[in-house]
Design an enzyme around this catalytic site. Structure first.
Site, PDB file in Angstrom:
ATOM      1  N   ASN A   1       0.822  -1.205   0.000  1.00 47.95           N
ATOM      2  CA  ASN A   1       0.000   0.000   0.000  1.00 47.95           C
ATOM      3  C   ASN A   1       0.861   1.261   0.000  1.00 47.95           C
ATOM      4  OD1 ASN A   1       0.486  -1.157   2.724  1.00 47.95           O
ATOM      5  ND2 ASN A   1      -0.214   0.854   3.353  1.00 47.95           N
TER       6      ASN A   1
ATOM      7  N   ASP B   1      -5.465   0.832   3.600  1.00 43.32           N
ATOM      8  CA  ASP B   1      -4.281   0.093   4.051  1.00 43.32           C
ATOM      9  C   ASP B   1      -4.391  -1.401   3.736  1.00 43.32           C
ATOM     10  OD1 ASP B   1      -1.733  -0.119   5.248  1.00 43.32           O
ATOM     11  OD2 ASP B   1      -2.604  -0.687   7.159  1.00 43.32           O
TER      12      ASP B   1
END
EC number: 1.1.2.7
Length: 170
Positions: free
Chosen positions: A7, A49
């Site tokens: 991410n 995330d």
């Protein structure tokens, strides 16, 4: 060889505009040269995330009547992706649980997930019951594939979250 990239940072999506290209991507690379053959970005501008680096399952299965080399990946974002592992083209992108609500669907023509703004994490919005949570619907568990029944087995999480933004004092 095949792998996933993680991410983008910082997690606060307001601080990093754009798709954050090549994050949250499944990569196919030439083992001899190390050159990228293809890349498929699963969650452009990941704001939850999800860090999509989970296992890639390689199989050969019929697609439109032709045995095709496939790569399947259950992402933390709650989507099961199946790609042609020779060229990275998207074959299937389906929710693994009907509770997945951050995306309405994945547009199979563009490969882009269609977001539901109600479940965003932007600074001007309090989101409730965001599914999946930052933990993801599928995290670091190991998948298993039965070639006889052509069945993929995986452990899933069913965890959602609330998101309330706030500013810290400087």
């Amino acid at each position: 060889f095949y792998y996933g990239s993680g991410n983008p940072a910082p997690w606060n999506e307001t601080m990093r505009p754009g798709d954050n290209k090549w994050t949250m991507t499944i990569w196919g690379r030439d083992l001899d040269t190390g050159m990228a053959k293809w890349g498929y970005q699963k969650t452009p501008h990941d704001e939850w995330d999800f860090a999509g680096v989970n296992q890639m399952v390689l199989t050969d299965q019929p697609v439109n009547g032709k045995v095709t080399p496939l790569l399947s990946h259950i992402d933390r974002n709650g989507i099961l992706y199946t790609l042609n592992r020779e060229n990275g083209s998207l074959i299937v992108a389906e929710k693994v649980d009907p509770a997945v609500n951050v995306f309405k669907k994945v547009d199979l023509k563009t490969g882009t997930p269609v977001r539901d703004p109600e479940f965003a994490t932007r600074m001007d919005h309090k989101g409730t019951n965001i599914c999946p949570s930052a933990m993801g619907f599928h995290n670091q568990g190991v998948d298993s594939y039965d070639p006889e029944s052509r069945t993929l087995y995986a452990g899933l999480n069913h965890i959602c979250m609330d998101w309330e933004p706030f500013m810290l004092p400087i």
